[in-house]
Design a protein around this motif. Structure first.
Motif: not given
Length: 214
Positions: A64-65, A115-116, A208-214
């Motif tokens: 989320e973000g 945003s998500v 944006g700053s949304v990051r992919e899940k590791e």
């Protein structure tokens, strides 16, 4: 009593191994913390993307973000459309359209921030449209999108004409800003009517700053 006798009475020889162990533990903790910080920095995804018409970008497993931002040219217009959406403060699902109408004499900039809402989201960004009306379409899956639209007022302090259509009715504007929610499975379209090759002159876009899940 001498200083040496006082120190010997405190049993410092017995405490020296404990001091050494504590020092080594502190050093080890500092090294671990530094390593975790380096990992966190390296986990951020650099999302620089240049797209030709018809090209798309798929992002999966998103947290989320913030996702995407678009800012128009000074005095330019932007139109945001979704076939299904709800107002940010609630209400039935209806088509929503927000328009900041362009004015060549204005110095404001229309802007869109997306945003998500939710975790493990998947979005597909598609560059579509021709030179007259370039646009980006965003399809969301397993989550929702929050869309915040508005304008940045320039030195002249002249507000642009904005229009909001919810369903078949115009919503009276309460200011330049407006927010709505795009449900899971629906598509959002952002259109900026500017002449374009790869990107319209003066139009700024950023992921944006949304990051992919590791």
């Amino acid at each position: 009593m001498t200083i040496r006798e006082r120190l010997s009475g405190l049993g410092l020889r017995e405490l020296i191994p404990s001091f050494i162990h504590a020092f080594l533990a502190i050093v080890g903790l500092m090294l671990v913390t530094d390593r975790l910080q380096r990992i966190a920095k390296s986990a951020t995804v650099d999302r620089s993307w240049t797209a030709a018409t018809g090209q798309n970008l798929r992002l999966a497993g998103l947290d989320e973000g913030p996702l995407l931002g678009i800012e128009g040219t000074p005095g330019g217009g932007i139109t945001v459309t979704s076939d299904e959406a709800t107002l940010a403060d609630g209400g039935p699902v209806q088509p929503v359209k927000w328009m900041a109408q362009g004015d060549s004499k204005g110095d404001y900039k229309a802007k869109v921030e997306i945003s998500v809402l939710g975790k493990d989201a998947e979005v597909v960004l598609n560059r579509v449209g021709e030179a007259v009306t370039p646009q980006v379409e965003i399809e969301v899956r397993n989550a929702k999108l929050r869309v915040d639209v508005g304008v940045t007022v320039g030195d002249s302090l002249m507000m642009p004409r904005t229009r909001v259509v919810v369903g078949q009715k115009d919503l009276p504007p309460t200011g330049p800003g407006f927010s709505f929610i795009v449900p899971d499975g629906d598509t959002l379209s952002v259109e900026y009517p500017e002449p374009s090759n790869d990107q319209p002159s003066g139009v700024a876009t950023w992921l944006g700053s949304v990051r992919e899940k590791e």
